[in-house]
Every structure is written in structure tokens, then in C-alpha cells.
Design a protein around this motif. Sequence first.
Motif, mmCIF file in Angstrom:
data_model
loop_
_atom_site.group_PDB
_atom_site.id
_atom_site.type_symbol
_atom_site.label_atom_id
_atom_site.label_comp_id
_atom_site.label_asym_id
_atom_site.label_seq_id
_atom_site.Cartn_x
_atom_site.Cartn_y
_atom_site.Cartn_z
ATOM 1 N N ILE A 10 0.571 4.957 -1.691
ATOM 2 C CA ILE A 10 1.111 6.312 -1.689
ATOM 3 C C ILE A 10 0.523 7.139 -0.551
ATOM 4 N N PHE A 11 -0.666 6.779 -0.091
ATOM 5 C CA PHE A 11 -1.273 7.513 1.020
ATOM 6 C C PHE A 11 -0.417 7.394 2.288
ATOM 7 N N LEU A 12 0.303 6.285 2.420
ATOM 8 C CA LEU A 12 1.198 6.139 3.570
ATOM 9 C C LEU A 12 2.328 7.162 3.507
ATOM 10 N N TYR A 13 2.861 7.375 2.316
ATOM 11 C CA TYR A 13 3.911 8.383 2.177
ATOM 12 C C TYR A 13 3.358 9.767 2.501
ATOM 13 N N ASP A 28 4.651 -0.222 -3.270
ATOM 14 C CA ASP A 28 5.341 -0.804 -2.118
ATOM 15 C C ASP A 28 6.408 0.143 -1.588
ATOM 16 N N GLY A 29 7.086 0.841 -2.515
ATOM 17 C CA GLY A 29 8.133 1.769 -2.081
ATOM 18 C C GLY A 29 7.605 2.846 -1.164
ATOM 19 N N ALA A 30 6.376 3.321 -1.426
ATOM 20 C CA ALA A 30 5.792 4.344 -0.563
ATOM 21 C C ALA A 30 5.562 3.823 0.847
ATOM 22 N N SER A 31 5.172 2.557 0.954
ATOM 23 C CA SER A 31 4.975 1.984 2.289
ATOM 24 C C SER A 31 6.301 1.846 3.028
ATOM 25 N N TYR A 32 7.377 1.550 2.299
ATOM 26 C CA TYR A 32 8.694 1.489 2.952
ATOM 27 C C TYR A 32 9.151 2.868 3.408
ATOM 28 N N LEU A 33 8.797 3.895 2.659
ATOM 29 C CA LEU A 33 9.119 5.252 3.111
ATOM 30 C C LEU A 33 8.425 5.544 4.435
ATOM 31 N N TRP A 34 7.162 5.108 4.554
ATOM 32 C CA TRP A 34 6.458 5.291 5.829
ATOM 33 C C TRP A 34 7.151 4.508 6.939
ATOM 34 N N LEU A 46 -4.054 6.857 10.074
ATOM 35 C CA LEU A 46 -4.730 6.569 8.811
ATOM 36 C C LEU A 46 -5.782 5.492 9.027
ATOM 37 N N ALA A 47 -6.933 5.656 8.377
ATOM 38 C CA ALA A 47 -7.925 4.594 8.415
ATOM 39 C C ALA A 47 -7.430 3.373 7.657
ATOM 40 N N GLY A 48 -6.721 3.578 6.542
ATOM 41 C CA GLY A 48 -6.172 2.482 5.750
ATOM 42 C C GLY A 48 -4.758 2.163 6.176
ATOM 43 N N GLY A 49 -4.021 1.502 5.281
ATOM 44 C CA GLY A 49 -2.631 1.177 5.590
ATOM 45 C C GLY A 49 -2.183 -0.109 4.936
ATOM 46 N N MET A 50 -0.972 -0.514 5.289
ATOM 47 C CA MET A 50 -0.395 -1.731 4.739
ATOM 48 C C MET A 50 0.523 -2.371 5.764
ATOM 49 N N VAL A 51 0.381 -3.679 5.946
ATOM 50 C CA VAL A 51 1.304 -4.486 6.737
ATOM 51 C C VAL A 51 1.467 -5.832 6.047
#
Length: 615
Positions: A516-519, A67-73, A528-533
Motif C-alpha cells: 500500500i505504501f506504493l499507492y 498486490d493491487g496497490a503495486s499495480y496502481l503504482w 521510496l526506500a522500499g518497493g516491489m518488483v
Amino acid sequence: MTSPAEPTALVEPPPAVDDGPLIEETPDAGWWVAHGPALAGYVLLTAVCFWPVVGHLRTRILSDGGDGASYLWNLWQIPDALVNGHNPFDTRDIFFPVGAHTAFNTNMPLVGVLSWPLQKLFGLGVAANLVQLAAVVLSGLGAYLLAEHVTGNRPASFVAGAAFTFAPYRFVHASHYDLSHLELLPFGILALLLLYEAVPEAAPAAVVGGTPPVPRARRRALVFGAVVGVTFLTDLYYFVFLLIACGVVAAWHWRATLRREMALRLAEAGAAAAVVSAPLVIAMARELAVFHSLDPVRDWAGADNYSANFLSWITPSIDQRIWGTRFVHLNNLWTGGERMAFPGFTILLLAAAGAIWGGRRRRGLWITLGTVFALLSFGPFLHVARRQGGRFVRYGIRYTYWMPYQLLHAIPVVNGVRVPGRFSVVGILALDVLAALALDRLMARRPRWRRVVPAVALLLVMVEFFPQGTVTQAPAIPRPYSAIAAEPGRRAVLEIPLQWRTGFGDFGDVHSDHSIFLYYATRHGKPLAGGMVARFPKRSRQALLDNPVYSQVVPLQEGDPRFMATFDAFDLRRAGIGYVVYHRNEGRPAAFAYLNGLHLPVLADDGTVLVWKVP
């Protein structure tokens, strides 16, 4: 004695004044003289508790790599979009090509904008560390100022601030950057209390040498409104929490609340909050009215599982350095993670004393506030260990003891606050203030103990809360991503394993967290093809799963022997994919074999991360 022959002195009558009492404001010590030592103390304690980050500011990031990596993004994406003239709440840089509307995401727009200068000066990792460490210090300071306002006792209030900002809740949510900003809650409640003091329940008194009541009240109303607006721009959970806490305060001071002047001041505060939060409010309204991007919540949506257990309030965290491992079983079963609500045994004992001896006029509000938020933390129904009863049935789940959270769950949009365990943080704050009242009483009854009592209490609190360590991630990004960054154009990056994450679960690859891919995307800056929301509508999810390429990649990376992929380089290019990244350490041999067979040119390969370029 005056003789009768002497003339009697004439006495001037006193000047006429209003019937109200005179209130003369006397200047006190400067803010820094009064509260600077407390601020310095929280800086020191933060350095001690977060030394793995403070001592390695450039080589470790306060993040778990998930989750932290997504917040960095998020920190990077909001200001990057603004600088490039894009709407930061509409993006195709994740979930490509469908994209995502992110107004309801945990993207912290204000924090992102404020961190942008730090990102440019020191890099994203250092900027994130500074922002999060500042939140720890400010949370302690906010709780201290609130307790000091209630008690007038600075040493006792310092203990309350330390207990609030270093509670286990902090370390459970260390990688949830928005939830780390606990300072918004005490500052918001304090701002409202100061507003009520400027608009008393009786008629306003005359003031000599100070600020007249109305301008002072208006200024405090604007400050309160600004804090509410800033909270809205930082975390929607804490915005809801603050509104409920303010409702409790307003009910407690109901006589002043019903006065016309208070209605005017609250209206001014509301206007200030609306102005500050307008960019996000407009984006949210647009998502609801135009894009219908929030699917209705049709069941508990996980709220029954993310609720504090009754034992959560009395069970220490496993993160505690000395005895935390003894509670692993309880934490895993009922009290850990989002269910953590432990305020500390020292605080529980002191708060109980404060509730009894804290003074009738001072303790009542905090007892009420703590009770309300403790009940809300229990979620839709009460759990006591594994027991929840079976008298009622709703959404196919049996329970007996109804809890007030069900009222919030009935409100559309608000029912998106589906992690009731987080309500505990305001309950913990109320207990900390009650603890400060108890310490103040002890110090008054035993003057010889005035230094010893708060020192011992602080020591006990810090021992109870001192963590085993702090989750960190390395700031290094694999070198192949620099090769992608050097490529012109904005074609998308397809990561293998392909995963889409939402607050309601993962799809695509579901075996592990690939946030981590978001970071890594902050290095190449391409979609990115993937991601998180946090929220993603079902129709958009289906559009991704129906994508001609993604619908083949998902079963391919699962290694389903019955599935035969047919896409080629032309299909990838037509789908807008410019780069395919394969992670050897993730072990998807079927996907590797197929992609390698397409004979795409290799752009970069460091032995772990392999990048093919789509011609």
C-alpha cells in the motif's frame, strides 16, 4: 414447340473462368447490429457482478490494497516517467538508492499509457476501475466472437463468453491487473484463425465482389501480429500462453502452415508484433545483456506449489456466493489461489457433450487445445489431492507423473513463467468453445428450445460463478503524504516498516504486505526506500541489505534487544533520505523510540501516520 422452319437461336458460349470455384462475398448485417446486443449484455453482467465497484466508482478501487496497490503504482509510474522524459524501465523511485530495472516486471506499459488520459481526467482510482472493468467486458466479448466464429450461433456463444470472463479465475486474480486482461487470448486466437482462413490449404479461389486473397491475408496477418505485440506489452504470461496456443493452431492446420504463402504471412505478423513490442523488447534485451538483471532459476522456483491440482478442475471456488464456503477446506489445502482452475460444472458437462457431438471438423482443435493447457496447468508433476508419488526425485522433491511444463522450465527466461496454474485459463477458454458447440447442437435438434436452452445455460453459469463480493480498497491517501508532496526536492521516503517485495519473496519486514505504501507514493511522487518488483537480482538485494542505514533499520524494526542502532540525522541525509514515515498501526515500538529520540522535526501527523523530516 419451335417448328423446323424457324431459325435456331445462337447461344453465346460462357466466358472462360479459372478452374477454381467462385466465392461471392455477400454483405451481412453491420457489426453493431450483429454483436452490439452481446456487448451490451456483458456490460450489464459486469455491472451486476462488480457492483461494489461500479456503484462506487469514485469511492472504491478494484484492488486488495496489496498486490493491487503495486499495480496502481505501475499504472501511474510508466506514463509519469515518459511525461518527464525518463526511461520508464529504469527507476530509482523504488528500492532507493539501488533502484530497479523493471522491463520484466508486471508493469503493463501499454495499459499504463492508455490509462494516462483517464488518470488526468478522473484520477488514478477511477482510471484503474474503468480500465479493469473494460477488461471484464472485452474478455467476454472476445470469447463470444471466438465461439461465434466457430459455431455461428450467437446465443450459444454469449454463454461461452460469460463463462469465460466470469470464471473463478477472474475473481482470484481481480487485483492482478495484468492477469485481468483475458481478452488478449481469445482475440489473439481468433485473429490467427481468420488468417488461416485467408490462406487456405488448397490453392486460392477466385473472388467476385470481395477483397482479393493476398491483400486480405496480409491485412489479417498485420492484425494478428498487432494483437501478439499488444499482448507482449500487457502481460508476459499471456504472451507465452498465446504463442503456445498459436503453435497448437499451426500444428492443427499443418498443411496450410507448410505453404509458402502462410510462411510469408506469418513473417509479416512477426514483423508487426516486433514493431508494436519494440520498446519493451529493447528494454528487456538491455537488461539481459548489459545489467544481467535476471538471476538464473536453479530449482522449481515455486512452480511445484503454484500448480493446479487435479482436483482444481472440479472444485468450486470459495468466492461463490451460495455454496462456496463448503469448499474452504479443499481450497485451502489444494485448489485455491493460484491453483484455481474450475471452469464450472455446467461448462464441464456441456464441454463433454461438445467433445462428443460437436462435429468432427469443429471440435478437434478445441479438445487438443484444452488438453494441452490442462496438462501444462499441472506444473512439473501431477498432484492429486496430497498425492504426487515418489518414483523420481528432482530438486529434492519426489514425484511420479512427469508433466509437459518441465519442457518450458528447461528454457532460460521462459522458466520465469513459474505459476503453471495460470495455464488453466486457456484450457477454460477451450472448454467454453466446446460448450458453445454443445449448445448449438441442442438448439438445432430441439428448435422449440432455441431460446430456452441458452437462457437456462447462462443462468446456471452465472449462479455458479456469482461472487460473494469484490475486493476493494479506499482511494483515500493519508493527509501526511500531501505534506511530503508539498516539499521541494526529490529526497527519498523511508517507510517504517521497511519492506522490499519480489516475486521470489519478501525481505526487510516479512510479517505482512506493505505494498500500500506504493499507492501512497503516487501522491508525493518521491523515491521510496522500499518497493516491489517481480524480479530483483541477488546482488542488488545484498546492496540494499548492506546499506549503512537499512542494515540498522531492519533489525531495529524487528525489536531485536541485542541490536544497538547508531545512525543519526546526518546518516539519514547522507543516505538520501528526506522523510521518515512511521505507521503507528503497525506497532514497531523499538523503531519508534529510537527515531523519536533523534529529535527530527515533525512534518505531519494525523494520529496514525507520523512524518519526520530529515533536516
